[in-house]
Design a protein around this motif. Structure first.
Motif, short mmCIF file in Angstrom:
data_model
loop_
_atom_site.label_atom_id
_atom_site.label_comp_id
_atom_site.label_asym_id
_atom_site.label_seq_id
_atom_site.Cartn_x
_atom_site.Cartn_y
_atom_site.Cartn_z
N ALA A 376 0.72 -1.09 0.05
CA ALA A 376 0.00 0.07 -0.07
C ALA A 376 0.81 1.33 -0.05
CB ALA A 376 -1.05 0.04 1.35
N ASP A 377 1.96 1.28 0.59
CA ASP A 377 2.79 2.50 0.84
C ASP A 377 4.24 2.10 0.02
OD1 ASP A 377 3.64 0.47 2.23
OD2 ASP A 377 4.44 1.70 3.94
N LYS A 378 4.45 1.11 -0.81
CA LYS A 378 5.78 1.25 -1.31
C LYS A 378 5.58 0.15 -2.30
CE LYS A 378 10.47 0.83 0.18
NZ LYS A 378 11.58 0.74 1.40
N ARG A 379 6.70 0.52 -3.32
CA ARG A 379 6.75 -0.07 -4.50
C ARG A 379 8.46 -0.39 -4.92
NH1 ARG A 379 3.78 0.04 -9.83
NH2 ARG A 379 5.25 -0.17 -11.68
N GLU A 380 8.87 -1.46 -5.01
CA GLU A 380 10.15 -1.86 -5.16
C GLU A 380 10.43 -2.95 -6.04
OE1 GLU A 380 13.48 -1.86 -1.76
OE2 GLU A 380 11.54 -2.25 -1.15
N ILE A 381 11.53 -2.77 -6.93
CA ILE A 381 11.93 -3.83 -7.62
C ILE A 381 13.00 -4.83 -6.92
CG2 ILE A 381 13.33 -4.25 -9.93
CD1 ILE A 381 12.09 -1.90 -11.11
N VAL A 382 12.68 -6.17 -7.18
CA VAL A 382 13.35 -7.01 -6.49
C VAL A 382 13.88 -8.20 -7.65
CG1 VAL A 382 12.34 -6.73 -4.38
CG2 VAL A 382 11.16 -8.44 -5.77
N GLN A 383 14.86 -8.95 -7.12
CA GLN A 383 15.33 -10.05 -7.87
C GLN A 383 14.95 -11.24 -6.95
OE1 GLN A 383 16.40 -10.66 -10.76
NE2 GLN A 383 16.44 -12.64 -10.78
N THR A 384 13.81 -12.04 -7.25
CA THR A 384 13.34 -13.22 -6.36
C THR A 384 14.23 -14.26 -6.21
OG1 THR A 384 12.00 -13.99 -8.50
CG2 THR A 384 10.92 -12.60 -6.83
N PRO A 385 14.40 -14.95 -5.10
CA PRO A 385 15.20 -16.11 -5.18
C PRO A 385 15.02 -17.22 -5.84
CG PRO A 385 13.71 -16.19 -3.27
CD PRO A 385 13.40 -14.78 -4.09
N TYR A 386 15.82 -18.12 -6.53
CA TYR A 386 15.58 -19.40 -7.32
C TYR A 386 15.72 -20.37 -6.33
CZ TYR A 386 16.47 -23.05 -10.55
OH TYR A 386 16.53 -24.16 -11.29
N ILE A 387 14.74 -21.45 -6.42
CA ILE A 387 14.71 -22.61 -5.32
C ILE A 387 14.80 -23.87 -6.55
CG2 ILE A 387 12.16 -22.76 -5.49
CD1 ILE A 387 12.42 -23.84 -2.66
N THR A 388 15.70 -24.62 -6.00
CA THR A 388 16.12 -25.76 -6.83
C THR A 388 15.17 -26.85 -6.36
OG1 THR A 388 17.59 -26.61 -5.19
CG2 THR A 388 18.56 -25.23 -7.06
N ASN A 389 14.95 -27.99 -7.24
CA ASN A 389 14.17 -29.07 -6.97
C ASN A 389 14.68 -29.81 -5.63
OD1 ASN A 389 12.35 -28.78 -8.94
ND2 ASN A 389 13.52 -29.96 -10.48
N GLN A 390 15.86 -29.66 -5.74
CA GLN A 390 16.75 -30.66 -4.61
C GLN A 390 16.34 -29.79 -3.18
OE1 GLN A 390 18.50 -33.34 -4.72
NE2 GLN A 390 18.79 -33.51 -2.69
N ILE A 391 16.44 -28.58 -3.33
CA ILE A 391 15.94 -27.82 -2.04
C ILE A 391 14.37 -28.46 -1.51
CG2 ILE A 391 15.28 -25.69 -0.75
CD1 ILE A 391 17.90 -24.53 -2.28
N ILE A 392 13.61 -28.20 -2.64
CA ILE A 392 12.26 -28.61 -2.55
C ILE A 392 11.97 -30.04 -1.87
CG2 ILE A 392 9.87 -28.90 -3.48
CD1 ILE A 392 10.64 -26.78 -5.49
N LYS A 393 12.73 -30.84 -2.47
CA LYS A 393 12.55 -32.34 -1.94
C LYS A 393 13.21 -32.46 -0.76
CE LYS A 393 14.34 -36.87 -3.48
NZ LYS A 393 15.14 -37.67 -4.15
N GLU A 394 14.29 -31.72 -0.17
CA GLU A 394 14.77 -32.15 1.07
C GLU A 394 14.04 -31.41 2.27
OE1 GLU A 394 18.56 -30.26 0.80
OE2 GLU A 394 19.52 -31.68 -0.32
N THR A 395 13.22 -30.37 1.88
CA THR A 395 12.30 -29.67 2.84
C THR A 395 11.00 -30.36 3.15
OG1 THR A 395 13.23 -27.79 2.14
CG2 THR A 395 11.24 -27.65 3.44
N ILE A 396 10.43 -31.06 2.06
CA ILE A 396 9.11 -31.67 2.18
C ILE A 396 9.27 -33.31 2.61
CG2 ILE A 396 8.02 -29.91 0.51
CD1 ILE A 396 7.87 -32.41 -1.47
N GLU A 397 10.36 -33.88 2.53
CA GLU A 397 10.66 -35.22 2.58
C GLU A 397 10.25 -35.76 3.63
OE1 GLU A 397 13.41 -38.80 0.47
OE2 GLU A 397 14.41 -36.70 1.16
N PRO A 398 10.59 -34.97 4.94
CA PRO A 398 10.09 -35.46 6.34
C PRO A 398 8.64 -35.42 6.49
CG PRO A 398 12.04 -34.04 6.40
CD PRO A 398 11.50 -33.86 4.98
N HIS A 399 7.98 -34.88 5.86
CA HIS A 399 6.49 -34.49 5.68
C HIS A 399 5.41 -35.21 4.90
CE1 HIS A 399 8.00 -31.12 8.51
NE2 HIS A 399 8.53 -30.75 7.41
#
Length: 431
Positions: A376-399
């Motif tokens: 509502a009060d700010k507008r900013e240009i960012v470079q969003t982070p890149y996530i790999t399939n390996q990070i996704i797999k390691e994060t969700i595997e225990p669940h």
């Protein structure tokens, strides 16, 4: 002795010029920008008069320079946005010259090594607020940013112009989020980054209602994790998922009311519910073919609007994403209740206005992950982070719930044709 003096002078000159370039102590680029604008044909000729792009003011910041221009009659912001690359290339199409009156072959290798340092590559952004605003940054944003873990209900949004600053979106402060962007510019990557961050930071209190109307190609990884309450790949399934989310929201409403509180924070309820729709445009009733399909999509939009209006205080957060930002593809109630918007590059100013209510996303560079984050009060240009399939797999595997089959496996079992019963017999008679 003469050689040492000359060497010292040369190296001192090189160091001084490199320092000047690094600190941006050289003159600003206002004159050069106006020259590029003129050569690009953006000034207007009216009979014998030439209406020029007039510099109104300029201001220096830590990151670079900002210039404000009054555009002539007969020109629009789109005309200048189309020439953004001309301006950026024009500003970078020069090399800082080292004025040394020495033999050409002397210290040639040293000058060659410092050639890159003496070139000040700049990045240009353009917007319009009644005046044409051109920002010239001393150095560009990185084109790739590694994924960062979230912090509670704060999920990583991206690297800002400040190399030491990283922007996070706080779902406790801004519950709903709208995403937009053309295909292959990072929208789905951001959704995966967001979900992974939530599962990593708040695994016991995150509840997901996922709708992937790209046929499951983006969100199917989360189908069997314990945080996923419901997942849908078709509009008919989307209606069931949204209905389940809505009914749970009503249950929480009654629970909060019984405790005499106004919201889940006051009631001490720690669970949060995320309704994530990837490609909300597939639920647009105007795109329906049959009457039944239209009725389903109207009902889906009704549930989304209810969640957007009532869900914030009840722990519900709604994230709607589309790669086709045109017309009413995002339900009006949902958009009005979403105080945060993230837009990657889009194809036109119209598409930018659909997502951001403003132009600018069409001017983003063709860099995957580059986006405008707007609150509502700010507008900013960012470079969003890149996530790999390996990070996704390691994060969700225990669940992952191993006892739950995937949807496609269930569908395959249900669609297996039954063998016909052998009740009929064939009798052979002697002829």
């Amino acid at each position: 002795m003469l050689f040492e003096i000359l060497t010292t002078t040369v190296m001192g000159s090189i160091a001084a010029k490199a320092f000047i370039a690094k600190q941006n102590l050289t003159d600003n680029d206002s004159g050069k920008i106006q020259r590029i604008i003129s050569l690009s044909g953006l000034n207007v000729t009216d009979g014998k008069d030439t209406l020029t792009t007039q510099l109104v003011r300029k201001q220096k910041y830590e990151w670079g320079w900002e210039y404000k221009y009054r555009i002539p009659y007969g020109r629009s912001f789109e005309d200048y946005a189309a020439k953004l690359k001309n301006i950026e290339d024009g500003l970078n199409n020069r090399r800082q010259q080292v004025d040394l009156k020495i033999d050409k072959n002397f210290l040639k290798n040293i000058l060659q090594l410092n050639k890159t340092k003496l070139t000040n590559q700049k990045e240009v952004e353009m917007s319009f607020d009644g005046l044409l605003c051109i920002r010239v940054y001393n150095s560009p944003l990185p084109s790739t940013v590694d994924h960062l873990p979230g912090k509670g209900w704060k999920v990583p949004v991206g690297q800002t112009r400040d190399q030491n600053a990283f922007k996070f979106h706080d779902f406790e402060k801004i519950p709903h989020l709208v995403l937009g962007g053309a295909t292959r510019y990072g929208k789905s990557n951001f959704i995966n980054s967001m979900i992974t961050s939530l599962v990593h930071s708040e695994p016991e209190h995150t509840h997901l209602y996922l709708i992937d109307l790209k046929g499951g190609v983006e969100l199917s990884d989360y189908e069997r994790i314990k945080q996923t309450e419901s997942i849908a790949y078709e509009p008919e399934e989307a209606l069931e998922t949204l209905k389940a989310a809505y009914e749970r929201m009503r249950e929480l409403q009654q629970e909060v009311r019984r405790k005499g509180k106004k919201n889940v924070q006051q009631a001490g309820i720690k669970d949060r519910y995320f309704v994530i729709v990837d490609e909300v445009g597939e639920l647009n009733p105007a795109e329906a073919i049959t009457r039944e399909e239209k009725a389903i999509k109207i009902e889906c939009q009704r549930y989304m609007s209810q969640i957007a209006r009532l869900g914030a205080g009840l722990g519900f957060r709604q994230i709607l994403a589309t790669q086709y930002p045109t017309g009413d593809v995002i339900p009006r109630q949902c958009k009005q209740n979403s105080d945060a918007k993230l837009s990657f590059r889009v194809q036109s100013a119209v598409a930018s206005r659909v997502v951001l209510d403003n132009e600018g996303a069409e001017c983003l560079p063709q860099i995957t992950g580059r986006a405008i984050y707007q609150t509502a009060d700010k507008r900013e240009i960012v470079q969003t982070p890149y996530i790999t399939n390996q990070i996704i797999k390691e994060t969700i595997e225990p669940h992952i719930r191993l006892d739950q089959p995937k949807k496609e496996e269930v569908n395959n079992v249900n669609s297996t044709p039954q063998q016909p019963s052998r009740t009929n017999t064939v009798t052979f008679e002697k002829a």
